[in-house]
Design a protein around this motif. Structure first.
Motif, PDB file in Angstrom:
ATOM      1  N   TYR A 241       0.839  -1.196   0.000  1.00 53.97           N
ATOM      2  CA  TYR A 241       0.000   0.000   0.000  1.00 53.97           C
ATOM      3  C   TYR A 241       0.883   1.258   0.000  1.00 53.97           C
ATOM      4  O   TYR A 241       0.677   2.177  -0.796  1.00 53.97           O
ATOM      5  CB  TYR A 241      -0.885   0.028   1.237  1.00 53.97           C
ATOM      6  CG  TYR A 241      -2.244  -0.610   1.119  1.00 53.97           C
ATOM      7  CD1 TYR A 241      -3.392   0.153   1.010  1.00 53.97           C
ATOM      8  CD2 TYR A 241      -2.394  -1.996   1.176  1.00 53.97           C
ATOM      9  CE1 TYR A 241      -4.656  -0.427   0.954  1.00 53.97           C
ATOM     10  CE2 TYR A 241      -3.651  -2.594   1.117  1.00 53.97           C
ATOM     11  CZ  TYR A 241      -4.776  -1.803   1.002  1.00 53.97           C
ATOM     12  OH  TYR A 241      -6.023  -2.376   0.938  1.00 53.97           O
ATOM     13  N   SER A 242       1.829   1.311   0.940  1.00 52.62           N
ATOM     14  CA  SER A 242       2.689   2.492   1.050  1.00 52.62           C
ATOM     15  C   SER A 242       3.430   2.740  -0.256  1.00 52.62           C
ATOM     16  O   SER A 242       3.484   3.873  -0.755  1.00 52.62           O
ATOM     17  CB  SER A 242       3.691   2.304   2.192  1.00 52.62           C
ATOM     18  OG  SER A 242       3.038   2.252   3.438  1.00 52.62           O
ATOM     19  N   HIS A 243       4.002   1.672  -0.800  1.00 49.55           N
ATOM     20  CA  HIS A 243       4.734   1.772  -2.061  1.00 49.55           C
ATOM     21  C   HIS A 243       3.829   2.307  -3.163  1.00 49.55           C
ATOM     22  O   HIS A 243       4.161   3.278  -3.862  1.00 49.55           O
ATOM     23  CB  HIS A 243       5.280   0.395  -2.420  1.00 49.55           C
ATOM     24  CG  HIS A 243       6.110   0.376  -3.677  1.00 49.55           C
ATOM     25  ND1 HIS A 243       7.016  -0.619  -3.940  1.00 49.55           N
ATOM     26  CD2 HIS A 243       6.168   1.210  -4.752  1.00 49.55           C
ATOM     27  CE1 HIS A 243       7.599  -0.387  -5.108  1.00 49.55           C
ATOM     28  NE2 HIS A 243       7.087   0.717  -5.616  1.00 49.55           N
ATOM     29  N   GLY A 244       2.675   1.680  -3.350  1.00 39.13           N
ATOM     30  CA  GLY A 244       1.793   2.049  -4.442  1.00 39.13           C
ATOM     31  C   GLY A 244       1.236   3.447  -4.313  1.00 39.13           C
ATOM     32  O   GLY A 244       1.208   4.220  -5.290  1.00 39.13           O
ATOM     33  N   ILE A 245       0.777   3.818  -3.121  1.00 36.78           N
ATOM     34  CA  ILE A 245       0.197   5.145  -2.919  1.00 36.78           C
ATOM     35  C   ILE A 245       1.244   6.228  -3.119  1.00 36.78           C
ATOM     36  O   ILE A 245       0.989   7.250  -3.770  1.00 36.78           O
ATOM     37  CB  ILE A 245      -0.444   5.233  -1.523  1.00 36.78           C
ATOM     38  CG1 ILE A 245      -1.669   4.323  -1.449  1.00 36.78           C
ATOM     39  CG2 ILE A 245      -0.836   6.677  -1.193  1.00 36.78           C
ATOM     40  CD1 ILE A 245      -2.224   4.145  -0.046  1.00 36.78           C
ATOM     41  N   LEU A 246       2.441   6.018  -2.585  1.00 34.30           N
ATOM     42  CA  LEU A 246       3.500   7.011  -2.761  1.00 34.30           C
ATOM     43  C   LEU A 246       3.905   7.139  -4.220  1.00 34.30           C
ATOM     44  O   LEU A 246       4.108   8.250  -4.724  1.00 34.30           O
ATOM     45  CB  LEU A 246       4.712   6.639  -1.907  1.00 34.30           C
ATOM     46  CG  LEU A 246       4.553   6.852  -0.404  1.00 34.30           C
ATOM     47  CD1 LEU A 246       5.735   6.251   0.337  1.00 34.30           C
ATOM     48  CD2 LEU A 246       4.418   8.332  -0.078  1.00 34.30           C
ATOM     49  N   GLU A 247       4.026   6.016  -4.903  1.00 32.08           N
ATOM     50  CA  GLU A 247       4.399   6.079  -6.316  1.00 32.08           C
ATOM     51  C   GLU A 247       3.371   6.864  -7.122  1.00 32.08           C
ATOM     52  O   GLU A 247       3.722   7.735  -7.931  1.00 32.08           O
ATOM     53  CB  GLU A 247       4.553   4.677  -6.889  1.00 32.08           C
ATOM     54  CG  GLU A 247       4.974   4.674  -8.362  1.00 32.08           C
ATOM     55  CD  GLU A 247       5.212   3.285  -8.916  1.00 32.08           C
ATOM     56  OE1 GLU A 247       5.550   3.178 -10.109  1.00 32.08           O
ATOM     57  OE2 GLU A 247       5.045   2.294  -8.157  1.00 32.08           O
ATOM     58  N   LEU A 248       2.104   6.596  -6.901  1.00 33.03           N
ATOM     59  CA  LEU A 248       1.054   7.289  -7.638  1.00 33.03           C
ATOM     60  C   LEU A 248       1.030   8.779  -7.298  1.00 33.03           C
ATOM     61  O   LEU A 248       0.859   9.627  -8.182  1.00 33.03           O
ATOM     62  CB  LEU A 248      -0.302   6.655  -7.329  1.00 33.03           C
ATOM     63  CG  LEU A 248      -0.537   5.270  -7.933  1.00 33.03           C
ATOM     64  CD1 LEU A 248      -1.732   4.593  -7.273  1.00 33.03           C
ATOM     65  CD2 LEU A 248      -0.742   5.366  -9.447  1.00 33.03           C
TER      66      LEU A 248
END
Length: 255
Positions: A241-248
């Motif tokens: 979640y952290s990875h995906g949300i930050l990337e977006l």
């Protein structure tokens, strides 16, 4: 100049995305510097658990690394009725639920600051809400359904996760009983989730005039009914979640 900090519970998933990486150890924490997603220069660190640990880490980020903005991600227990495992809270404001200096000060008021709540950065909050909504709904690209398996989602009972914003409460206490949770709901009726670091980060940022954002993934119901393996959830789900949300969020904005 290093503009941002990204601080969260597990670094392994996101560190491979950090180019030109260097690291330093201060206060028994490793601070990783580099360019994240080829977009922004950051410092990444695991703050450790609790308000003191989070405050100490935040102070180092501001004073030693000159970070101009803080983003903190991690997990939280759901307080608001209707929140489920896998939902996301992008905090609008933070309060220390264990701050009580009465009768000298009002309950929850931070002595000498005259405030009970710390608001997060509004523009970043909107970006993170948009990114989180995209992440939980995306069928392709960077999204929950592409970064996890159906087996993983079933294991943690994740189905149709939602994103909300609101008050998050922090304190040096792990909530694991219905009685304690009911008391928190009574004391702070607007509280969405409870965790152990965010309001400490908020206070340090407030005192240094640094904008900050807090993103929390719901890992449990903060009472005695949870049957989720907390450590497994953090490792297998929350880090994604952290990875995906930050990337977006980072790649969609001109940070």
């Amino acid at each position: 100049m290093l503009r941002h900090n990204v601080s969260h519970g597990r670094r392994g998933r996101i560190l491979p995305e950090l180019s030109n990486q260097t690291s330093e150890v201060h206060g028994k924490r490793t601070y990783y510097k580099g360019r994240l997603f080829n977009t922004v220069d950051v410092v990444i660190v695991f703050s450790r658990w609790g308000k003191v640990a989070a405050a100490a880490t935040t102070a180092i980020l501001i004073e030693r690394y000159n970070c101009q903005e803080i983003i903190f991600t991690g997990v939280a227990g759901g307080v608001q009725h209707g929140l489920n495992v896998g939902d996301v809270v992008v905090a609008s404001r933070l309060v220390q639920h264990d701050m009580n200096a009465t009768p000298i000060f009002k309950r929850f008021e931070i002595p000498l600051l005259g405030v009970t709540e710390f608001p997060t950065c509004e523009c970043r909050r909107d970006q993170l809400i948009k990114a989180a909504n995209t992440f939980v709904a995306a069928a392709v690209g960077t999204g929950l359904n592409t970064m996890t398996t159906e087996e993983q989602r079933q294991k943690f009972h994740i189905a149709k996760p939602k994103v909300i914003t609101g008050l998050a409460a922090s304190g040096d206490k792990f909530f694991a009983s219905k009685a304690d949770l009911d008391q928190l709901r009574n004391d702070l009726p607007e509280c969405t989730c409870v965790e152990m670091e965010g309001a400490a980060v908020a206070q340090v940022c407030h005192e240094h005039d640094i904008p900050f954002s807090i993103v929390r993934i719901i890992s449990d119901s903060a009472d005695d009914s949870a049957d989720i393996d907390f450590q497994a959830f953090v490792k297998e789900i929350a880090t994604l979640y952290s990875h995906g949300i930050l990337e977006l969020a980072l790649t969609a904005s001109s940070w």
